[in-house]
Structures are given as C-alpha cells and as structure tokens.
Design an enzyme around this catalytic site. Structure first.
Site, PDB file in Angstrom:
ATOM      1  N   GLN A 141      -4.031  13.176   5.037  1.00  0.00           N
ATOM      2  CA  GLN A 141      -5.291  13.788   4.632  1.00  0.00           C
ATOM      3  C   GLN A 141      -6.458  12.804   4.766  1.00  0.00           C
ATOM      4  O   GLN A 141      -7.558  13.064   4.278  1.00  0.00           O
ATOM      5  CB  GLN A 141      -5.194  14.279   3.184  1.00  0.00           C
ATOM      6  CG  GLN A 141      -4.119  15.333   2.957  1.00  0.00           C
ATOM      7  CD  GLN A 141      -3.957  15.708   1.486  1.00  0.00           C
ATOM      8  OE1 GLN A 141      -4.934  15.783   0.740  1.00  0.00           O
ATOM      9  NE2 GLN A 141      -2.720  15.934   1.065  1.00  0.00           N
ATOM     10  N   GLY A 142      -6.210  11.665   5.398  1.00  0.00           N
ATOM     11  CA  GLY A 142      -7.259  10.671   5.582  1.00  0.00           C
ATOM     12  C   GLY A 142      -7.483   9.781   4.375  1.00  0.00           C
ATOM     13  O   GLY A 142      -8.413   8.965   4.366  1.00  0.00           O
TER      14      GLY A 142
ATOM     15  N   GLU B 177       0.388  -8.942   4.534  1.00  0.00           N
ATOM     16  CA  GLU B 177       1.723  -9.516   4.392  1.00  0.00           C
ATOM     17  C   GLU B 177       2.779  -8.551   4.907  1.00  0.00           C
ATOM     18  O   GLU B 177       2.930  -7.449   4.371  1.00  0.00           O
ATOM     19  CB  GLU B 177       1.993  -9.837   2.921  1.00  0.00           C
ATOM     20  CG  GLU B 177       3.381 -10.387   2.639  1.00  0.00           C
ATOM     21  CD  GLU B 177       3.649 -10.594   1.152  1.00  0.00           C
ATOM     22  OE1 GLU B 177       4.795 -10.915   0.815  1.00  0.00           O
ATOM     23  OE2 GLU B 177       2.718 -10.429   0.357  1.00  0.00           O
TER      24      GLU B 177
ATOM     25  N   MET C 231       0.853  -1.187   0.000  1.00  0.00           N
ATOM     26  CA  MET C 231       0.000   0.000   0.000  1.00  0.00           C
ATOM     27  C   MET C 231       0.883   1.229   0.000  1.00  0.00           C
ATOM     28  O   MET C 231       1.857   1.302   0.746  1.00  0.00           O
ATOM     29  CB  MET C 231      -0.920   0.039   1.219  1.00  0.00           C
ATOM     30  CG  MET C 231      -1.828   1.268   1.229  1.00  0.00           C
ATOM     31  SD  MET C 231      -3.010   1.249   2.591  1.00  0.00           S
ATOM     32  CE  MET C 231      -3.913   2.770   2.237  1.00  0.00           C
ATOM     33  N   LEU C 232       0.548   2.177  -0.852  1.00  0.00           N
ATOM     34  CA  LEU C 232       1.319   3.408  -0.947  1.00  0.00           C
ATOM     35  C   LEU C 232       0.393   4.590  -1.177  1.00  0.00           C
ATOM     36  O   LEU C 232      -0.427   4.570  -2.094  1.00  0.00           O
ATOM     37  CB  LEU C 232       2.332   3.326  -2.094  1.00  0.00           C
ATOM     38  CG  LEU C 232       3.108   4.613  -2.395  1.00  0.00           C
ATOM     39  CD1 LEU C 232       4.015   4.984  -1.221  1.00  0.00           C
ATOM     40  CD2 LEU C 232       3.931   4.473  -3.676  1.00  0.00           C
ATOM     41  N   ILE C 233       0.503   5.581  -0.317  1.00  0.00           N
ATOM     42  CA  ILE C 233      -0.099   6.890  -0.567  1.00  0.00           C
ATOM     43  C   ILE C 233       1.068   7.836  -0.822  1.00  0.00           C
ATOM     44  O   ILE C 233       1.984   7.947   0.013  1.00  0.00           O
ATOM     45  CB  ILE C 233      -0.926   7.395   0.636  1.00  0.00           C
ATOM     46  CG1 ILE C 233      -2.086   6.435   0.943  1.00  0.00           C
ATOM     47  CG2 ILE C 233      -1.467   8.796   0.359  1.00  0.00           C
ATOM     48  CD1 ILE C 233      -3.121   6.314  -0.157  1.00  0.00           C
TER      49      ILE C 233
ATOM     50  N   GLY D  49      -5.450   7.391   3.118  1.00  0.00           N
ATOM     51  CA  GLY D  49      -5.080   6.007   3.359  1.00  0.00           C
ATOM     52  C   GLY D  49      -6.228   5.241   3.995  1.00  0.00           C
ATOM     53  O   GLY D  49      -6.542   4.108   3.598  1.00  0.00           O
ATOM     54  N   ALA D  50      -6.869   5.854   4.982  1.00  0.00           N
ATOM     55  CA  ALA D  50      -8.014   5.232   5.646  1.00  0.00           C
ATOM     56  C   ALA D  50      -9.165   5.030   4.655  1.00  0.00           C
ATOM     57  O   ALA D  50      -9.834   3.989   4.661  1.00  0.00           O
ATOM     58  CB  ALA D  50      -8.468   6.080   6.826  1.00  0.00           C
TER      59      ALA D  50
ATOM     60  N   GLN E 278      -0.434  12.454   1.699  1.00  0.00           N
ATOM     61  CA  GLN E 278      -0.467  11.838   3.023  1.00  0.00           C
ATOM     62  C   GLN E 278      -1.034  12.799   4.065  1.00  0.00           C
ATOM     63  O   GLN E 278      -1.118  13.994   3.851  1.00  0.00           O
ATOM     64  CB  GLN E 278       0.938  11.378   3.421  1.00  0.00           C
ATOM     65  CG  GLN E 278       1.452  10.217   2.576  1.00  0.00           C
ATOM     66  CD  GLN E 278       2.891   9.833   2.896  1.00  0.00           C
ATOM     67  OE1 GLN E 278       3.500  10.352   3.832  1.00  0.00           O
ATOM     68  NE2 GLN E 278       3.456   8.923   2.111  1.00  0.00           N
TER      69      GLN E 278
END
Length: 410
Positions: free
Chosen positions: A239-240, A265, A230-232, A242-243, A237
């Site tokens: 700023q909510g 993983e 997972m990459l934002i 990822g959630a 970043q």
C-alpha cells in the site's frame, strides 16, 4: 521420534504456519471477524526448523493482539490428539508454551473473558501512540501517523517488548534488541481511524529501528545511523506504507548536519527492493542526478552530493547512479548501452581485480609447485567472465523492475 513406528501418527503432524491465525482486534466483535486474519511467513524460530507441531488433528491456534496496548490472547482447538497410552508415552507437543517464550512477560492470557474486558477498558480505548509525532499523511482515504521514540520515551520500553514479537514471524534470523543503549531510535507507523465510539482509534502498521553509530574520521560529533530492522505488518503491505515510513526516517535526518550518511545492516531482499525504489525516486528529483551528471559517470562529486543532500552512503549512491543511468540510457543506442554495461561490469569486477593483484604477490612469494597447489580452487578467467555476465544480467533485471515501479507512481 520415527513416526513410521506408530501406525497413523503422521496425520497428527500439522504445519504450524497453517495452524496459526493472527488478528489485531479492537472489540469482541473483531475476535470473530475472519476478514482480519493473517498468517505467519515463518515459525521456525518458535516451533523448530521443521515448523511442525505434533500430536493434534485439525489444530487451529488463534493469537489475537489488542490494537492499542498490544495485549495478547491465545486459544487453540483440535478435533483429536494422540493418546500417550497408545504411543509408548509419546505426548503431544506444547502449543502455547513456545509462543509465551517470545511474548513479553505478563502480556498474554488464555482467558477470553479477561481479554474481552481488557478491550473495553479505558486504557485500551483511550490509547494514544507513544513518542513524538514526526509525520502524518493520507493514502487511499486513510490517515497515518509516524511517531519517533527512544529508550527514554516514557512507556516505550514495555510497549516495544510487546511489539517486537512480530519480527519472529516475518524476519528470518531475527533477534530481539537491547534498547538499554540510548543510541537506538524507533519510528512507529499507525493508522488513525475516526472516532467510532468504541474500541481503539489507532492501529500499529509497522516500525523501523535505527542505531546511531559514531562516525569515525577527522570530524568529531558525527554519526552514521544504521537501519537495523523494518517491518510492515502483512495486512498493511503493498500500500506504499513501507516507502512512506522509510522516507519519514530520511526526512528526520536530512537537516541534521551531524549525520554523515545512513547505512543498512544485513538487508533482506525485500528491503533492498524497497530501498532502491525509494532512493531512485528521490534521486531522480535531485539535480545532482541529472542526466548530464549521470551520463558523465560516477564521480566523487556525485557521491558527496548524495551523502550531503540525501544521506546516501557511497555504496548505495553508486547503486542508484547505475539505476538512474539505465533510466537515461536508450537501449537502442548500441554505443551508449555498451558504455553502460562496461561501467557496471567494471564495478562488479573490482573484487576479482583485487584478487588477481593478491595472487600476483603470492606467485612471486611461492615456489611454482606451491603456487599451483594454491590455485586449485581459484576461478579461471573464462569462469569469471561467465559469472560476471550472469551478475550483470540479474542486476539489470532488478534495475528495470525498480524503474518500472517508479514510472508507475509518476
């Protein structure tokens, strides 16, 4: 090379993390906009463990990627570089070559005019995300969309080849995945801009990859999706987003009866914090994690509800149970807090208890002197109690931070 052998060469060593400047651009004007610049967190997977580039003074490397098709332009500049004639043939390091090795073949150019032309092409300005739109939302007056893709999604293979380069700069020990396997699924997050008359209206913000493993057991046709990467991107970043992306993935699987649960993983510390935050938010809204249920302890029923209703694996369900129970436990209530501490420590101590059981079997099988030799490096009870207290204290501090963050979003 020992720099000490050459007078003044130390000043020709630059930190590649500081030299590299990234931009996502949609126009020629963006290429000059310093506000769009962001930098890597690591470059050891590109320039070696010391993350240095030798041979240049005031080295500056620009890597720009088009917002839509993810085509890349690379240029670099410097004030001076070493002269091999004065350094026994020692030459400057290759600046561009290591970057080209990780970029998709044919996706990069060092020709500025060619890149500017690409930015104004119909293919670039008319770019639309690949795949199926699965979620859209607004945040801070900005619009975002999430698209899902698989290996068979038309055009996705080459797009993914260009996108995955970013993991090399932001995920330690990252490696490219082989998407030939059709069990891979991808969720891509974009910011959608209002049409401005020029440039691409979509910007990639981040993505998450999932491998849908077969779930072995009595039931057939079951699967256990495992989050792999997972990459934002840095500019998106905190700023909510990822959630929001992780919750989109959850929603995609919630109504799928073939999914047993979702695992992860080798998660990074950042992802552990994000996952705990999202799962705690969701569980606090779920009746299965009511105060009454949680204060009665972690049960098989609670684990089953977490898997069925939220797709949480048992290990994560137990972890979130501990966070939620801390939420409901008054720290001023000595008895309640002690009960909480004992409950968590019992779980933390389980591996030690299993070790003790194995040691007892070993003691019965060996001669006293052999057993004594085998016990030399085994942690004694006092050391174990100190370690257990340290583990609990660190875990509790993490749990409190998660609860503080959850409270701040209510």
């Amino acid at each position: 090379m020992e720099l000490g052998n050459y007078s003044g060469l130390a000043e020709y060593v630059v930190d590649a993390n500081q030299a590299l400047n990234f931009r996502f651009v949609g126009s020629a004007e963006d290429m000059e906009n310093e506000k769009l610049v962001f930098q890597p967190e690591m470059v050891h997977q590109i320039y070696g463990d010391n993350e240095n580039i030798f041979g240049y003074k005031d080295l500056k490397i620009d890597l720009m990627m088009s917002r839509g098709t993810l085509r890349t332009f690379i240029q670099y500049s410097f004030s001076s570089k070493v002269d091999p004639a004065k350094t026994d043939g020692v030459t400057p390091d290759d600046v561009v070559g290591p970057l080209l090795k990780i970029l998709a073949p044919g996706s990069a150019t060092e020709n500025k005019e060619e890149f500017v032309k690409q930015l104004s092409s119909a293919k670039e300005t008319g770019f639309r995300p690949i795949g199926d739109l699965v979620h859209s939302f607004s945040s801070d007056d900005k619009t975002y969309e999430v698209y899902s893709c698989t290996e068979s999604t038309p055009g996705f293979r080459s797009y993914h080849d260009r996108l995955q380069v970013w993991i090399m700069f932001y995920i330690d020990a990252a490696s490219y995945i082989d998407i030939d396997d059709d069990n891979w699924k991808f969720f891509l997050l974009y910011q959608k801009r209002e049409s401005s008359g020029e440039g691409c209206n979509y910007s990639i913000c981040g993505y998450i990859t999932v491998y849908e493993y077969y779930a072995y057991g009595r039931q057939t046709n079951k699967k256990r999706p495992r989050i792999s990467q997972m990459l934002i991107l840095p500019q998106y970043q905190r700023q909510g987003l990822g959630a929001a992306l992780l919750n989109t993935l959850y929603r995609n699987y919630l109504n799928d009866s073939s999914v047993v649960d979702i695992t992860v993983e080798d998660p990074s510390d950042n992802f552990i914090r994000l996952r705990d935050f999202v799962d705690t938010q969701n569980c606090l809204k779920n009746p299965a994690f009511s105060k009454e249920n949680v204060m009665n302890g972690f049960t098989d029923s609670l684990a089953e509800s977490a898997a069925k209703e939220l797709k949480l694996c048992r290990k994560q369900a137990r972890r979130i149970y501990e966070i939620v129970r801390l939420h409901y436990t008054p720290l001023s209530d000595t008895a309640a807090y002690k009960s909480y501490r004992v409950d968590v420590k019992r779980r933390l101590n389980a591996p030690y208890q299993r070790e003790q059981s194995q040691l007892e079997k070993l003691r019965r099988a060996l001669k006293p002197e052999e057993f004594a030799a085998a016990m030399v490096n085994i942690t004694d009870r006092e050391q174990r109690l100190e370690l257990l207290e340290k583990q609990f204290t660190e875990l509790e501090a993490h749990y409190k931070k998660i609860l503080e963050k959850v409270a701040a979003t209510v």
